[in-house]
Structures are given as structure tokens and as C-alpha cells.
Design a protein around this motif. Structure first.
Motif, PDB file in Angstrom:
ATOM      1  N   GLU A 158      -3.516-124.309   9.936  1.00 63.64           N
ATOM      2  CA  GLU A 158      -4.927-123.994  10.124  1.00 63.64           C
ATOM      3  C   GLU A 158      -5.843-125.223  10.046  1.00 63.64           C
ATOM      4  OE1 GLU A 158      -6.283-120.761   7.720  1.00 63.64           O
ATOM      5  OE2 GLU A 158      -4.510-119.520   8.130  1.00 63.64           O
ATOM      6  N   CYS A 159      -5.387-126.265   9.342  1.00 61.65           N
ATOM      7  CA  CYS A 159      -6.239-127.445   9.150  1.00 61.65           C
ATOM      8  C   CYS A 159      -5.624-128.728   9.684  1.00 61.65           C
ATOM      9  CB  CYS A 159      -6.543-127.635   7.661  1.00 61.65           C
ATOM     10  SG  CYS A 159      -7.306-126.213   6.852  1.00 61.65           S
ATOM     11  N   ARG A 194     -12.214-129.659   7.438  1.00 61.06           N
ATOM     12  CA  ARG A 194     -11.254-128.694   7.998  1.00 61.06           C
ATOM     13  C   ARG A 194     -10.891-127.604   7.002  1.00 61.06           C
ATOM     14  NH1 ARG A 194      -6.765-132.603  10.990  1.00 61.06           N
ATOM     15  NH2 ARG A 194      -8.229-133.832  12.247  1.00 61.06           N
ATOM     16  N   GLU A 234     -12.695-125.843   5.365  1.00 61.98           N
ATOM     17  CA  GLU A 234     -13.611-124.714   5.516  1.00 61.98           C
ATOM     18  C   GLU A 234     -13.047-123.664   6.469  1.00 61.98           C
ATOM     19  OE1 GLU A 234     -17.337-126.318   6.748  1.00 61.98           O
ATOM     20  OE2 GLU A 234     -17.595-127.556   4.934  1.00 61.98           O
ATOM     21  N   LYS A 235     -12.054-124.075   7.289  1.00 58.06           N
ATOM     22  CA  LYS A 235     -11.456-123.147   8.264  1.00 58.06           C
ATOM     23  C   LYS A 235     -10.376-122.245   7.641  1.00 58.06           C
ATOM     24  CE  LYS A 235     -11.841-126.633  11.947  1.00 58.06           C
ATOM     25  NZ  LYS A 235     -11.071-127.448  12.924  1.00 58.06           N
ATOM     26  N   SER A 237      -8.363-119.477   6.042  1.00 55.25           N
ATOM     27  CA  SER A 237      -8.595-118.040   5.884  1.00 55.25           C
ATOM     28  C   SER A 237      -7.800-117.526   4.706  1.00 55.25           C
ATOM     29  CB  SER A 237      -8.180-117.302   7.155  1.00 55.25           C
ATOM     30  OG  SER A 237      -6.790-117.520   7.418  1.00 55.25           O
TER      31      SER A 237
END
Length: 409
Positions: A367-368, A403, A405-406, A408
Motif C-alpha cells: 500500500e505504501c 505514504r 496516510e494511505k 487502510s
């Protein structure tokens, strides 16, 4: 045919850091456009400081001249460097004859096990730097893997968790054990107090134990009340060996230069000098650290070199603050993520409730596009945690934090 060393057969599937590298390569192959940032392996990233680099460059060029050429040196290290380390880092505590120069702390930790053989009992902090355990396995001191897969039968694991402030219950350690202890700790980042280390030293002296004290991150300690060496603690010279390195404070991870301190007062059960046996190991199994690297070490201990090393460490500690702030964001708080950071270490130890360490590793990578280190690779007590390393360029660390912050949850 000759039988294989059974210690290698008893090793777990893969050493932690090569496994991380393998997963990173596989991910990069599948996602060639991903810009991957590493906050994983504790490898330094900033260039050598000018004063230290010039000293090594000048020495290397001098090797091309008759007057500057040097061949073999003393296996124990240059006398001037041994004296300087004793003077600068251990004033009034250690004699130069107790200092041995090497090609790095990890190498010393592996070699030191030859002093004790396969019959010694071993205790390690849990979680711990993998070489303590894996080295013990190779020499045959660890026994076989436990049936539940949570370690080795011959090793006592001392859990270091938030509930005990990352300082272990020493009463689980058998008498006459080799105790591996690291402060500031890799991976938890915890830096033990003088009171805690006094408990460790008193326990070792009372129970016939020898401490292998890994102080490779001493340069990151900014709290003046915290000890930077085990020899600040009364009684340590009769029970402790200290392993240290220029890798992190001077950026010598590739240059390779470290040292060990083996006190003259330290004895085996039969009264034999541990210092003399270590001298035999260093002169028999080792041929001395690079003369060029030792020239760099001497420069690092000049006033100018010491100032430059402090500046580099301050740079990495700024990254610690940046990451700590990002990982304390609302997104993480809502998920129950807990960040443990003392400000006296380059590592942040972060707990992700309800998740396995390797699952967190995969999630952050996917994700990051950021690599971290799964805590379970450091021992059973590391499950659910991941280690974030502050070794990185400011811009990369800042981008990684954006990143995050992305993620989940």
C-alpha cells in the motif's frame, strides 16, 4: 562423505534480512514502476564525513609509496587506535590492552562464541538481533527448534515487552549462562538505565554468568542519565564483554571496523583469563582489521571526527522524530497502533494489534511501497510488531511518512 555440521541443519528457514531482500526483489519485479523506500535493514545512508573520508583516502594513497606502505599489522589492532578508544570512550574504565579491533560488531559476536563452545547455556533478550541466536545454533549451543516453533530448546528467551518496560526478568536465566544483552536495543530501541544494568551485572556476578553487551548504538544516547557502556556499572569488569562498532556512528557499515572490550579481571570457572583466550582467537582466527579502516577510526576519534559523527547521528535522530509524529497520526491511533520510541535509538518499535508481523510488512509494502522489518524475525516476543529504521535520507523518510496516510485499517 563428511557429515554436515548439524548446527546448520537446525537453523530456521532463512536469516531475516536476506528474506526481506528477497521479498522486496519479488515485489519490485511485479511492480517495476513502484518507487520503493527502505526503512528496514539498519544500513546507514549518509556519506562519510569529510575529515574521516580524507584520512582514509590519504592513507590509501600513501600505500602507493615506499614510505607510506604497510603490510600486516597487529591482529589485535593498531596500538594507537586501541589507546584512543580506551581514552575517548572508556576514560578511567578500560586499559588499551583490553581493547581488540575487528572488522565489525556482528563478526565479533560470531567469533566470540568460539570462546564458550557448544556446552554453554545461552540466554537472549526476546526480541533480539538474530546473530545472537543463529550464531549459537551454528556452534551447537542452542539445540533443536522447539516443537511449537517458538525458538530453540537450548536457549532461554527473556521477553522484553511493554509490560516490563523492555527489561527482562533475569530470574529465568540459569546459573553459568552466557547472556546476550543490547542497549540501546535492536530492535526495540529501549535504552536501559543505570539501575537496570546494575541489576544485570549483580545477577551475572552472583550466578556465574558472562554478559555479551552489544553497545553498537551507544552514540544515539542523548539522555545524559543513561549509560553508554556497561563499564559505567560497578562490578561489570568481572562479568561483561562489550562489543561495539564504528558502523552506525561513523557510517562504517561498508568500511567494516569495530572493537571488543574483554577486561583483564574476567575469568572462566577455572580461573583462566578470558582476555588471553580472546587474544588467541583474534591472533589465530583473524588477521586484523584493514589498515585503511583503522586510519578512518583514528580520524573519527579526533575532535573534528567526533563532532562530525555527532552531526550524522543527529541527522538520523531527526528522522526518528519525523516518523514518530507520522505514526502517531489519527489513522494509526484509531487502529490501536502503539509506537515505542525513546529518542535514544535509530529504531521505532511499533505494535499493530491483531496482525502478524509479516502481514504488516506485506501491507506496508503493497500500500505504501515502503520496506520495514517484521518484529517476529527477532524472536517470539516480536510478533505483532514491526521495526522502523531511521537510516535514510530526510526526503525519503518524509515521503514514506506521507505514504503512511494511505494505509487502510
Amino acid at each position: 562423505m563428511i557429515n554436515r555440521n548439524s548446527g546448520f541443519a537446525n537453523l530456521t528457514a532463512g536469516y531475516l534480512f536476506p528474506e526481506i531482500a528477497r521479498r522486496r526483489r519479488e515485489y519490485a519485479a511485479k511492480h517495476p514502476d513502484a518507487s520503493i523506500i527502505s526503512l528496514g535493514i539498519g544500513n546507514t545512508t549518509e556519506p562519510l564525513s569529510p575529515h574521516i573520508a580524507k584520512a582514509m583516502s590519504d592513507y590509501a594513497l600513501g600505500l602507493g609509496t615506499p614510505q607510506g606502505y604497510s603490510g600486516y599489522g597487529d591482529e589485535q589492532g593498531l596500538t594507537a587506535l586501541r589507546e584512543k578508544i580506551a581514552e575517548v570512550f572508556y576514560p578511567g574504565m578500560v586499559d588499551a590492552s583490553e581493547v581488540f579491533i575487528s572488522d565489525g560488531a556482528k563478526c565479533d559476536i560470531a567469533r566470540i562464541q568460539t570462546l564458550f563452545g557448544s556446552d554453554v547455556k545461552v540466554a537472549v533478550q526476546d526480541p533480539a538481533y538474530p546473530v545472537y541466536v543463529d550464531g549459537s545454533v551454528v556452534v551447537g549451543a542452542a539445540g533443536k527448534i522447539k516443537a511449537d516453533g517458538t525458538g530453540y530448546e537450548g536457549i532461554v528467551y527473556m521477553p522484553c515487552v511493554p509490560e516490563n518496560n523492555f527489561f527482562p526478568d533475569l530470574t529465568v536465566v540459569p546459573q553459568n549462562s552466557l547472556i546476550y544483552f543490547c542497549s540501546p536495543n535492536n530492535p526495540t530501541g529501549a535504552a536501559s538505565t543505570k539501575e537496570e544494568l546494575q541489576k544485570l551485572v549483580d545477577f551475572a556476578n552472583s550466578n556465574g554468568c558472562i554478559i555479551i553487551f552489544d553497545a553498537a548504538y551507544f552514540g544515539f544516547i542523548r539522555d545524559s542519565s543513561l549509560p553508554k557502556t556497561i563499564y559505567e556499572i560497578p562490578g561489570a569488569k568481572t562479568c561483561a564483554i562489550e562489543i561495539n562498532s564504528f558502523s552506525k556512528p561513523a557510517g562504517f557499515t561498508g568500511v567494516r571496523l569495530g572493537w571488543s572490550v574483554v577486561p583483564n579481571e574476567l575469568k572462566f570457572a577455572d580461573g583462566t583469563s578470558v582476555n588471553k583466550d580472546w587474544n588467541r582467537v583474534m591472533t589465530t582466527l583473524f588477521n586484523g582489521a584493514s589498515n585503511i579502516a583503522q586510519a578512518g577510526g583514528l580520524a573519527a576519534l579526533d575532535p573534528e571526527g567526533l563532532a562530525e559523527m555527532k552531526g550524522i547521528i543527529d541527522y538520523y535522530l531527526e528522522n526518528v522524530k519525523t516518523m514518530a509524529k507520522a505514526l502517531d497520526g489519527e489513522n494509526f491511533k484509531k487502529a490501536g497502533v502503539k509506537v515505542y520510541s525513546t529518542g535514544n535509538s535509530p529504531y521505532l518499535w511499533v505494535y499493530f494489534p491483531g496482525m502478524k508481523s509479516w502481514d504488516v510488512f506485506d501491507k506496508i509494502l503493497e500500500e505504501c511501497h515502503v520496506v520495514v522489518t517484521p518484529g517476529s524475525g527477532f524472536g517470539p516476543a516480536g510478533e505483532g510488531f514491526v521495526r522502523f529504521s531511521a537510516f535514510g535520507h530526510h526526503k525519503d523518510v518524509e515521503e514514506a511518512c506521507r505514504r503512511f496516510e494511505k494505509l487502510s485499517f
